[in-house]
Structure formats: structure tokens, C-alpha cells
Design a protein around this motif. Structure first.
Motif, short mmCIF file in Angstrom:
data_model
loop_
_atom_site.label_atom_id
_atom_site.label_comp_id
_atom_site.label_asym_id
_atom_site.label_seq_id
_atom_site.Cartn_x
_atom_site.Cartn_y
_atom_site.Cartn_z
N SER A 305 32.27 68.89 -9.71
CA SER A 305 33.23 67.83 -9.98
C SER A 305 34.60 68.39 -10.37
N LEU A 306 34.63 69.63 -10.89
CA LEU A 306 35.91 70.25 -11.25
C LEU A 306 36.74 70.59 -10.01
N LEU A 307 36.09 70.58 -8.85
CA LEU A 307 36.81 70.85 -7.60
C LEU A 307 37.52 69.61 -7.05
N LYS A 308 37.13 68.45 -7.53
CA LYS A 308 37.71 67.22 -6.98
C LYS A 308 39.17 67.09 -7.40
N GLY A 309 40.05 67.02 -6.41
CA GLY A 309 41.46 66.84 -6.69
C GLY A 309 41.84 65.38 -6.61
N GLU A 310 42.85 65.07 -5.82
CA GLU A 310 43.28 63.69 -5.65
C GLU A 310 42.29 62.93 -4.77
N GLU A 311 42.09 61.65 -5.12
CA GLU A 311 41.32 60.75 -4.26
C GLU A 311 42.29 59.72 -3.68
N ILE A 312 42.41 59.70 -2.37
CA ILE A 312 43.35 58.81 -1.69
C ILE A 312 42.57 57.78 -0.89
N GLU A 313 42.85 56.51 -1.14
CA GLU A 313 42.23 55.46 -0.34
C GLU A 313 43.00 55.33 0.96
N VAL A 314 42.30 55.45 2.08
CA VAL A 314 42.94 55.40 3.39
C VAL A 314 42.56 54.10 4.08
N ARG A 315 43.58 53.22 4.21
CA ARG A 315 43.40 51.93 4.88
C ARG A 315 44.18 51.87 6.19
N THR A 316 45.18 52.74 6.31
CA THR A 316 46.04 52.73 7.50
C THR A 316 46.29 54.17 7.95
N LEU A 317 46.86 54.33 9.13
CA LEU A 317 47.20 55.66 9.62
C LEU A 317 48.26 56.31 8.72
N ASN A 318 49.16 55.52 8.15
CA ASN A 318 50.15 56.06 7.22
C ASN A 318 49.48 56.62 5.97
N ASP A 319 48.41 55.95 5.52
CA ASP A 319 47.64 56.47 4.38
C ASP A 319 47.01 57.82 4.72
N ILE A 321 48.13 60.05 6.87
CA ILE A 321 49.21 61.05 6.84
C ILE A 321 49.54 61.42 5.40
N LYS A 322 49.61 60.42 4.53
CA LYS A 322 49.90 60.67 3.11
C LYS A 322 48.86 61.60 2.50
N ALA A 323 47.57 61.38 2.84
CA ALA A 323 46.49 62.22 2.30
C ALA A 323 46.62 63.66 2.76
N PHE A 324 46.90 63.86 4.04
CA PHE A 324 47.02 65.22 4.57
C PHE A 324 48.27 65.91 4.02
N GLU A 325 49.36 65.20 3.86
CA GLU A 325 50.57 65.79 3.30
C GLU A 325 50.38 66.17 1.84
#
Length: 341
Positions: A305-319, A321-325
Motif C-alpha cells: 500500500s505504500l507504493l500507491k501514489g495518486e488515484e485518478i478517476e478516468v471518465r473521459t479521454l482527457n482524464d 491523458i491527465k493520469a498519464f501526464e
């Protein structure tokens, strides 16, 4: 049914494609729930692979690390809602000697074969591994990386000498951290040393015997075996440090990926009679093994669990891109995608 697949068509550019799937064919249909971004995904996303490779493999859905739930099983083996780890390696033949992840004919998701960025993933029955629903699925999303480390350790067991008083793990990143966790679990009486260079990364390795800075290695230190989890340009100096420090007839397990050849001290390898063991990816059995490991050792989930960084909810293609960036600017841990497309 019409399945939506979210493919990378060019660096930093995703598009939706549609595929007509036959739900009556002999498959398990899995709805992805959590995905995790790997460095290999980023090499495609940022266009850091050779142009000919990109031309050959794109368009392609990314991610090969993920968990999901069963929505339909043609055989009725899995109940609807069963939580599973998805296995990205897909062999199309069997060999009595060579394991599935080393067969050139095997297909690997997000490497020339669509990954898990889809509305539904059609899986062979032997390509999913059931997991308890009460475990944190966001942490289990990067189980593929755990399976890679597990696989390397199993290969080490098969090919190395029996002396296992001490291990050295080179690399203070995600793979080094996971490898150290597994070695501590499998060899509780052995001394485990982690070699790195970054303070805040090394601070996570509280469960090992010692952390050692690569530019301040004690002169009298000797280890029985070594695991290289560095990759890239740094793997050359890491491997040569291992060769210098390792005891005669020890083994060096290579896990890090380098795009370019590296120079190593072969003279000393010969003098010491060392064994170098290459390892890549993992098999369905490795996934089953780590699923059992999770059930029997809940403390491993806690460490992971210490490895878990940001959790990004992806609902769209822009989301997406935001996660990968965002992941590009993350120096420790795994970026997790909550997949709600």
C-alpha cells in the motif's frame, strides 16, 4: 455486442474505436475496475520507443496491470461480480520446456496487443485469477509488477546455489521495493540489503537489514546473491557493483530493462563462477501464487500500500491523458486509475 476500446494512436493522443464482440464465444468478460500505469506504457505514451516500433504497434490500448470484475462467463465457472486479477500474457502454444512468458509467439497486452483500457476485456478462462472481494483492489491493481518480481525469484531458486545468507537488491524504486518485500517473506532469516541513492525512497525500506548508498558501500561487505532492479543507463554501474561485491558462485538476477547494451566485467564473472539469470514478465501460475500469498500474508498488502501514489478517476479521454501526464512527474510509487469510462 459493441465494445469500446480506448487506443493510443500517436504519442499523447487517444481515440475511441469500436469492436463487435461475440459474447457466445468461449471467454470470460471482465469489466476493468482499477488499472495501474507502467513505465513500459509511458514509453509508448510519450513516444520514446523507436519510430518503427511505434508504427508497428500503434494504434493500441495501453495498460497491462489491472483488476476487474466478471460480468459474464460463457462456462459459468465464475459468478457475476467475482473480483479478478487480469493476466496480460496470452500464450497461443505450449512448450514442455520453455515457459509461456518466453515463447516468442505469446501475445502480451499493451505491447502490440490491446491492453486493459477497454469497456470490457474478453479473457480466456486461464487468464484471470480470483481474489477476495474484501482486499483493496486499488492496491492489487499493480499485481502484475509483483508477479514479475515473484517470477524472477522462482527462477533464482531453480538456478542458484543453496547458500542464501544474504541478498542485495539494487534499485530503490517500485520494482526494488517489491523484490525486497518478497525476499523478506521467502527468506526471513537472511540478511537483505537495498542499494540506492535517494533518501526519501530508501526510507520506505524499513523492513530490510540495511539500506546502503551506492557511493558509500562498506569495503568489507559481501553478499551471496544480487537482484538488479535498476534498468536503463544505471544498470551498467549497478551490475558491475554486484559483480564486485558478490561471493564466488553467487547469482545475479537481472530484472531491469535497458534500451541500450551495457558493458560488464566478464573477467570477474568468470573468476568467481557467477551465474547471471535473465527474467522477463510472468506466467498465469505466478499470478496464482501471489494471489495465494496475499491471502496468507496480509502484511504484504500493507507494505504494498505504500507504493500507491495518486488515484485518478478516468471518465473521459482527457482524464486518461491527465493520469498519464501526472504519472510522468511521479518519482515514487504507482499511479492508479479508477476506471469508470
Amino acid at each position: 455486442m459493441i465494445n469500446q476500446i480506448y487506443q493510443l494512436v500517436a504519442p499523447r493522443q487517444f481515440e475511441i474505436t469500436y469492436r463487435n464482440e461475440n459474447i457466445k464465444k468461449n471467454k470470460v468478460i471482465v469489466r476493468p475496475l482499477y488499472l495501474s500505469i507502467c513505465a513500459a506504457d509511458q514509453r509508448y505514451y510519450t513516444g520514446k520507443r523507436d519510430e518503427q516500433v511505434l508504427e508497428k504497434k500503434l494504434p493500441m490500448a495501453l495498460t497491462h496491470e489491472g483488476v476487474g470484475e466478471v460480468v459474464y462467463d460463457s462456462q459459468g465457472k465464475y459468478d457475476i461480480g467475482t473480483k479478478v486479477i487480469m493476466v496480460p500474457n496470452t500464450p497461443i502454444e505450449k512448450d514442455e520446456v520453455i515457459k509461456e512468458n518466453y515463447l516468442p509467439s505469446s501475445k502480451f497486452r499493451s505491447s502490440g496487443y490491446d491492453g486493459f483500457m477497454q469497456d470490457y476485456v474478453f479473457m480466456n478462462h486461464d487468464r484471470i485469477v480470483e481474489i477476495p472481494a474484501n482486499l483493496d483492489l486499488s492496491i492489487l491493481s499493480y499485481s502484475e509488477l509483483v508477479s514479475v518480481s515473484w517470477h524472477a525469484i522462482q527462477r533464482f531458486k531453480q538456478k542458484s546455489i543453496s547458500k542464501t545468507d544474504s541478498f542485495g537488491v539494487w534499485g530503490d524504486g517500485n520494482l526494488g521495493y517489491i523484490t525486497a518485500i518478497l525476499l523478506r517473506n521467502l527468506y526471513p532469516e537472511s540478511k537483505i540489503y537495498v542499494f540506492g541513492k535517494t533518501d526519501y525512497k530508501l526510507s520506505h525500506f524499513s523492513f530490510v537489514n540495511d539500506v546502503i548508498y551506492i557511493n558509500r558501500i562498506p569495503e568489507d561487505l559481501k553478499i551471496d546473491h544480487a537482484f538488479e532492479c535498476v534498468g536503463g543507463k544505471g544498470s551498467q554501474s549497478a551490475i558491475n557493483q554486484m559483480i564486485n561485491l558478490i561471493s564466488p558462485e553467487g547469482s545475479i538476477a537481472l530484472l531491469g530493462v535497458s534500451e541500450y547494451p551495457v558493458e560488464i566485467n566478464t573477467r570477474l564473472i568468470l573468476e568467481k563462477g557467477l551465474t547471471m539469470i535473465g527474467s522477463s514478465r510472468s506466467s498465469a501460475k505466478d499470478f496464482q501464487d501471489i494471489a495465494n500469498l496475499y491471502k496468507e500474508n496480509p502484511d504484504i498488502i500493507e507494505k504494498l500500500s505504500l507504493l500507491k501514489g495518486e488515484e485518478i478517476e478516468v471518465r473521459t479521454l482527457n482524464d486518461a491523458i491527465k493520469a498519464f501526464e501526472l504519472d510522468l512527474s511521479t518519482s515514487w510509487g504507482k499511479t492508479v486509475i479508477k476506471w469508470t469510462m
